[in-house]
Motif scaffolding. Structure first.
Motif, mmCIF file in Angstrom:
data_model
loop_
_atom_site.group_PDB
_atom_site.id
_atom_site.type_symbol
_atom_site.label_atom_id
_atom_site.label_comp_id
_atom_site.label_asym_id
_atom_site.label_seq_id
_atom_site.Cartn_x
_atom_site.Cartn_y
_atom_site.Cartn_z
ATOM 1 N N GLN A 137 -6.480 8.916 -2.819
ATOM 2 C CA GLN A 137 -7.759 9.785 -3.197
ATOM 3 C C GLN A 137 -7.820 10.662 -2.215
ATOM 4 O O GLN A 137 -8.411 11.660 -2.265
ATOM 5 C CB GLN A 137 -8.623 8.504 -3.431
ATOM 6 C CG GLN A 137 -8.758 7.873 -4.584
ATOM 7 C CD GLN A 137 -9.520 6.784 -4.680
ATOM 8 O OE1 GLN A 137 -10.089 6.356 -3.819
ATOM 9 N NE2 GLN A 137 -9.960 6.014 -5.952
ATOM 10 N N ALA A 138 -7.581 10.015 -0.678
ATOM 11 C CA ALA A 138 -7.903 11.083 0.473
ATOM 12 C C ALA A 138 -7.112 12.260 0.271
ATOM 13 O O ALA A 138 -7.172 13.093 0.965
ATOM 14 C CB ALA A 138 -7.688 9.932 1.668
ATOM 15 N N ILE A 164 -4.401 3.094 -2.973
ATOM 16 C CA ILE A 164 -5.005 3.921 -3.784
ATOM 17 C C ILE A 164 -6.057 4.776 -3.058
ATOM 18 O O ILE A 164 -5.966 6.025 -3.249
ATOM 19 C CB ILE A 164 -5.933 2.974 -4.864
ATOM 20 C CG1 ILE A 164 -4.981 2.507 -6.045
ATOM 21 C CG2 ILE A 164 -6.984 4.098 -5.770
ATOM 22 C CD1 ILE A 164 -5.783 1.559 -6.718
ATOM 23 N N LYS A 165 -6.894 4.277 -1.894
ATOM 24 C CA LYS A 165 -7.821 5.013 -1.182
ATOM 25 C C LYS A 165 -6.908 6.145 -0.447
ATOM 26 O O LYS A 165 -7.328 7.307 -0.236
ATOM 27 C CB LYS A 165 -8.563 3.962 -0.383
ATOM 28 C CG LYS A 165 -9.504 3.284 -0.991
ATOM 29 C CD LYS A 165 -10.263 2.585 0.216
ATOM 30 C CE LYS A 165 -11.526 1.675 -0.690
ATOM 31 N NZ LYS A 165 -12.207 2.622 -1.321
ATOM 32 N N ARG A 166 -5.782 5.913 -0.064
ATOM 33 C CA ARG A 166 -4.917 6.802 0.802
ATOM 34 C C ARG A 166 -4.465 8.049 -0.348
ATOM 35 O O ARG A 166 -4.645 9.438 0.103
ATOM 36 C CB ARG A 166 -3.441 6.233 0.993
ATOM 37 C CG ARG A 166 -3.585 5.345 2.506
ATOM 38 C CD ARG A 166 -2.456 4.712 2.800
ATOM 39 N NE ARG A 166 -1.345 5.763 2.823
ATOM 40 C CZ ARG A 166 0.084 5.347 3.394
ATOM 41 N NH1 ARG A 166 0.264 4.157 3.353
ATOM 42 N NH2 ARG A 166 0.636 6.358 3.225
ATOM 43 N N GLU A 208 -5.317 -6.922 -4.360
ATOM 44 C CA GLU A 208 -6.019 -5.927 -4.350
ATOM 45 C C GLU A 208 -6.521 -5.246 -3.155
ATOM 46 O O GLU A 208 -6.480 -4.228 -2.782
ATOM 47 C CB GLU A 208 -7.066 -6.127 -5.616
ATOM 48 C CG GLU A 208 -6.618 -6.099 -6.883
ATOM 49 C CD GLU A 208 -6.021 -7.544 -7.380
ATOM 50 O OE1 GLU A 208 -5.696 -7.244 -8.818
ATOM 51 O OE2 GLU A 208 -5.813 -8.316 -6.799
ATOM 52 N N THR A 249 -5.818 -1.720 -3.378
ATOM 53 C CA THR A 249 -6.610 -0.570 -3.099
ATOM 54 C C THR A 249 -6.453 0.236 -1.733
ATOM 55 O O THR A 249 -6.863 1.524 -2.038
ATOM 56 C CB THR A 249 -7.962 -1.500 -2.721
ATOM 57 O OG1 THR A 249 -8.290 -2.183 -4.048
ATOM 58 C CG2 THR A 249 -9.145 -0.553 -2.379
ATOM 59 N N PRO A 250 -6.168 -0.155 -0.702
ATOM 60 C CA PRO A 250 -5.775 0.603 0.407
ATOM 61 C C PRO A 250 -4.557 1.846 0.033
ATOM 62 O O PRO A 250 -4.778 3.080 0.357
ATOM 63 C CB PRO A 250 -5.107 -0.080 1.391
ATOM 64 C CG PRO A 250 -5.762 -1.576 1.130
ATOM 65 C CD PRO A 250 -5.819 -1.587 -0.204
ATOM 66 N N ALA A 253 0.830 -1.166 0.158
ATOM 67 C CA ALA A 253 -0.045 -0.130 -0.268
ATOM 68 C C ALA A 253 0.988 1.309 -0.114
ATOM 69 O O ALA A 253 0.551 2.147 -0.607
ATOM 70 C CB ALA A 253 -0.956 -0.076 1.161
ATOM 71 N N HIS A 271 0.951 4.219 -3.127
ATOM 72 C CA HIS A 271 0.730 5.556 -2.686
ATOM 73 C C HIS A 271 1.647 6.272 -3.218
ATOM 74 O O HIS A 271 1.464 7.405 -3.978
ATOM 75 C CB HIS A 271 0.231 5.591 -1.137
ATOM 76 C CG HIS A 271 0.108 6.882 -0.636
ATOM 77 N ND1 HIS A 271 1.055 7.377 0.207
ATOM 78 C CD2 HIS A 271 -1.088 7.870 -0.801
ATOM 79 C CE1 HIS A 271 0.386 8.605 0.620
ATOM 80 N NE2 HIS A 271 -0.525 8.927 -0.079
#
Length: 332
Positions: free
Chosen positions: A236-237, A232-234, A224, A229-230, A181, A185
């Motif tokens: 996005q945040a 990517i979410k970081r 994933e 996915t984690p 992750a 990121h």
């Protein structure tokens, strides 16, 4: 508009680098895109002109300021470092590995001194470098060390498709271990910044999936869910516009058709296959994360056809044109 000045190290003298270099200077679009200076050996360039039947004058210079870009000519900084009495096309030779490194080293110095805006590199040969006891396996390692840069970022471009690589020369098993992750990121941020530096406004990124259908919710693997996915979410945040993981069987097609400005490929072949199937000869590698822009053909020295006027210069022409397109924006 001011043109970028591009240094073109000639590559391994025994390979196709000299041939594709001289052929490129016949293309008016290449001359229009940038002002180029070859770093190489005059006698080898003369051989390449003879082999290709290319009738271009060679303007030997010692300083960039002496170059004449007013017409079709090859401006050459001649390092005079190949013994043509023992030289052979298409063979691994110690002197050629040493010469290829010296061309790159000299071109890097020109860029670091601000004399040229970018490098457009031709093929070098790992066996020749090893025979010459050059302590680098390839261009990227040389550039990283000689510019004091850390983990340069590779991007492929072919037509409108741009691809970054989360991992490069690793086995698939080892590459998967690198898909954390934190790394996802970090590479989203670095890829975004690279696109901004290349002049892409408000980039839209996508991260390719690893498993079929991006794992299908854990049915075909958990990478994933656990890491990709984690990461990517970081991002996005943090405000980055990034989608994914998008199944790898569709994401490159979507990017080629404008949905994304770039795709982050998770491993070497995933992105290489997508780019080269789009157009093998026009796939160009760009190295980001250096003090200057570097573009490169994405093929080897082709010793089996070197010196025979068989090699296409299309990739080299694209390489110089792309360097000219991006170099001045990159320098800002």
């Amino acid at each position: 508009m001011t043109k970028a000045i591009i240094a073109v190290p000639m590559g391994d003298p025994a390979g196709i680098g000299p041939e594709i270099t001289v052929k490129s200077f016949l293309n008016s679009e290449v001359l229009e895109a940038a002002n180029s200076i070859v770093v190489g050996d005059k006698e080898i360039i003369d051989k390449a002109l003879e082999i290709t039947g290319t009738d271009l004058p060679v303007n030997v210079i010692k300083e960039v300021e002496e170059a004449d870009f007013s017409g079709k000519a090859i401006n050459l900084i001649d390092l005079n470092n190949v013994d043509t009495e023992t030289f052979q096309f298409g063979e691994v030779q110690k002197q050629c590995g040493k010469a290829a490194f010296e061309y790159i080293e000299y071109a890097i110095k020109l860029a670091m001194d601000g004399k040229v805006d970018a490098l457009a590199t031709t093929p070098i040969n790992k066996e020749s470098l090893k025979a010459a006891e050059v302590p680098f396996i390839g261009h990227t390692e040389m550039l990283e060390e000689l510019t004091n840069s850390h983990d340069p970022l590779t991007m492929f471009q072919v037509k409108s498709l741009r691809i970054f690589f989360l991992t490069r020369h690793l086995s698939v098993k080892d590459a998967i271990d690198q898909m954390t992750a934190e790394r996802v990121h970090d590479y989203i941020k670095r890829s975004y910044d690279a696109l901004i530096k290349l002049g892409v406004e408000a980039p839209k990124l996508a991260v390719a999936g690893l498993n079929p259908h991006s794992g299908e919710g854990g049915l075909f693997g958990n990478e994933e869910i656990d890491e990709i996915t984690p990461g990517i979410k970081r991002a996005q945040a943090d405000g980055y516009e990034v989608a994914g993981p998008v199944p790898a069987d569709s994401v490159f097609f979507q990017a080629l058709n404008g949905r994304y400005d770039a795709v982050i490929s998770l491993y070497h072949d995933q992105g290489h296959i997508a780019a080269k199937m789009t157009d093998f000869h026009k796939t160009i590698s760009i190295t980001n994360g250096l003090p200057f822009l570097r573009s490169s053909v994405d093929h080897g020295t082709a010793f089996d056809i070197a010196g025979q006027n068989i090699a296409s210069s299309e990739s080299m022409e694209e390489c110089i044109k792309l360097a000219g397109e991006y170099a001045l924006t990159f320098r800002k």
